[in-house]
Design a protein around this motif. Sequence first.
Motif, PDB file in Angstrom:
ATOM      1  N   THR A  84       1.987 -11.089  -5.186  1.00 31.50           N
ATOM      2  CA  THR A  84       1.120  -9.910  -5.169  1.00 31.50           C
ATOM      3  C   THR A  84       1.970  -8.672  -5.434  1.00 31.50           C
ATOM      4  O   THR A  84       2.791  -8.284  -4.595  1.00 31.50           O
TER       5      THR A  84
ATOM      6  N   ARG B 173       0.727   5.493  -2.778  1.00 31.29           N
ATOM      7  CA  ARG B 173       0.095   5.313  -1.469  1.00 31.29           C
ATOM      8  C   ARG B 173      -1.289   4.687  -1.622  1.00 31.29           C
ATOM      9  O   ARG B 173      -1.653   3.749  -0.893  1.00 31.29           O
TER      10      ARG B 173
ATOM     11  N   ILE C  78      -0.846   1.016  -2.535  1.00 27.51           N
ATOM     12  CA  ILE C  78      -0.328   0.234  -1.401  1.00 27.51           C
ATOM     13  C   ILE C  78      -1.438  -0.046  -0.388  1.00 27.51           C
ATOM     14  O   ILE C  78      -1.596  -1.177   0.080  1.00 27.51           O
ATOM     15  N   TYR C  79      -2.238   0.958  -0.102  1.00 29.70           N
ATOM     16  CA  TYR C  79      -3.295   0.751   0.883  1.00 29.70           C
ATOM     17  C   TYR C  79      -4.430  -0.116   0.331  1.00 29.70           C
ATOM     18  O   TYR C  79      -5.106  -0.817   1.074  1.00 29.70           O
TER      19      TYR C  79
ATOM     20  N   ALA D 237      -1.970  -3.924  -0.942  1.00 31.34           N
ATOM     21  CA  ALA D 237      -0.877  -4.514  -0.159  1.00 31.34           C
ATOM     22  C   ALA D 237       0.144  -5.243  -1.033  1.00 31.34           C
ATOM     23  O   ALA D 237       0.494  -6.395  -0.760  1.00 31.34           O
TER      24      ALA D 237
ATOM     25  N   GLN E  12       3.553  -6.639  -2.607  1.00 28.07           N
ATOM     26  CA  GLN E  12       4.872  -6.943  -2.034  1.00 28.07           C
ATOM     27  C   GLN E  12       5.970  -6.125  -2.711  1.00 28.07           C
ATOM     28  O   GLN E  12       7.057  -5.966  -2.179  1.00 28.07           O
TER      29      GLN E  12
ATOM     30  N   TYR F 283       2.564   4.593   8.650  1.00 29.79           N
ATOM     31  CA  TYR F 283       1.447   3.657   8.739  1.00 29.79           C
ATOM     32  C   TYR F 283       1.406   2.760   7.509  1.00 29.79           C
ATOM     33  O   TYR F 283       1.463   3.287   6.395  1.00 29.79           O
ATOM     34  N   PRO F 284       1.315   1.441   7.572  1.00 31.34           N
ATOM     35  CA  PRO F 284       1.182   0.666   8.812  1.00 31.34           C
ATOM     36  C   PRO F 284       2.518   0.293   9.440  1.00 31.34           C
ATOM     37  O   PRO F 284       2.566  -0.633  10.245  1.00 31.34           O
TER      38      PRO F 284
ATOM     39  N   LEU G 158       5.424  -0.854   8.055  1.00 38.15           N
ATOM     40  CA  LEU G 158       6.165  -2.012   7.538  1.00 38.15           C
ATOM     41  C   LEU G 158       7.544  -1.581   7.042  1.00 38.15           C
ATOM     42  O   LEU G 158       7.643  -0.659   6.213  1.00 38.15           O
TER      43      LEU G 158
ATOM     44  N   GLU H 189       9.315  -3.116   5.025  1.00 37.59           N
ATOM     45  CA  GLU H 189       9.427  -3.423   3.591  1.00 37.59           C
ATOM     46  C   GLU H 189       9.085  -2.204   2.726  1.00 37.59           C
ATOM     47  O   GLU H 189       9.658  -2.020   1.659  1.00 37.59           O
ATOM     48  N   HIS H 190       8.149  -1.392   3.163  1.00 35.56           N
ATOM     49  CA  HIS H 190       7.767  -0.227   2.360  1.00 35.56           C
ATOM     50  C   HIS H 190       8.911   0.778   2.230  1.00 35.56           C
ATOM     51  O   HIS H 190       8.940   1.566   1.288  1.00 35.56           O
TER      52      HIS H 190
END
Length: 312
Positions: free
Chosen positions: A144, A238, A241-242, A245, A247, A276-277, A279, A281-282
Motif C-alpha cells: 500500500t 496529510r 496519509i489520512y 494509510a 506505507q 496524530y495518529p 506512528l 513510521e510517518h
Amino acid sequence: MPFWGGHTERLRHVQPVRSGAVEVGGTKVLCLVGSDPEHIVAQSRIPTGKPAETLAQVLAFFHQEVSCGGPLAAIGIASFGPLELRRSHPHYGFITVSPKPDWSFVDMVGPVRRALGVPVGFDTDVNAAALGEGRWGAARGLDTFVYLTVGTGIGAGAVVEGQVVHGLGHPEMGHLSVPRQPGDHFAGHCPFHSTCWEGMASGAAIAARWGCPAEQLDGATLRAAVQLEAGYLAAGLRNIIYAMAPQRIVIGGSVTGLPGLFPLVRAKLRDALAGYPGLAEHAADDFIVPPALGPLAGAAGALVLAHHAAGL
Ligand code: ZN
C-alpha cells in the motif's frame, strides 16, 4: 520425451520475456523493449507531436524491433490523462478530455493492438510509475503506497493492498484541496479550482507565482519558494496519509529538484500531522522518498502493464 526436452524447457524458463513499453508524455514519448529496467534492449524517444504522426512513429519503432529481435509478449502504454480505463466503456483505451491540443479522444490502445497483434496494457503515467516503483524501485515489497509526481502538474497513483486504485476512472489527487499557506497571496493556477494542490504547488504554479520556472529561482526567492512548496506538499500529503494509510510515499517530478526539499517536506509533514495518529513510521526518513528508478519509473511501469496484459 526426447532426452533434450528438459533442457529446452529450462532454457525457455530462464529466457527473459521481451515486452514493449510506451510512456506518453506531454513533450516526448519514450518507447522501449525489454524485460525489466536492468534488461532494456532498445529504446527510442519520440517528440510528442500530432497524435497520428506520433503513434505512427511508435508503431514503426516496434515493427522494427519485432523484425530484428522477434515477437513481443505484450505492450504496456502509460499515458498522460485523463484516460478512459473502464474496459466496458466504448472509449476504453482513449485519452479523454485532454487540455493538450489535438489529444482529446485519441484512441491509444486500438491502433497498437491492431498493428502489432499483441495484448496491450493501459494506465495513467502515474499509476504505471507506482507499479514500476512497486516492482523494482522504492516501494518494492510494500502493498500500500502512493507515487506522486510534482512537475508541470501534480498527479498520483495509489496501490492499495497490491492493486492500483481505479474506481470510476482514476484518482485525481493533484486536485485535492489544501489550506493556503501563511503569507501566500497567489491566486492559484488550476483552470478548474484555482487554489487546489496542483493550482498552488505544481511547477506551473511556481512559475506563475514567482515569475520564472523553479529551476531558475535563486537567493532569498528560492529559499522562500522551497519553504512554501514544502508546506503545500506536506498539506496535500496529510490528506493522502489520512485517506489511504500508505506505507510509503514516493515523490518524483522536476519540482523535487528544488534544493533541500525532501528534508523540509518531512519536517513540515511532522508538523502537519501534529502527532496524530502518532506512528513513528510517518516521521522516518524512508517514509517520503524519491523514486529509485528515477526518470525510468513510468516506462518501467509500462513494462509491468505489459506483463499484466500478457498474464505474466
Ligand atoms: Zn484543480
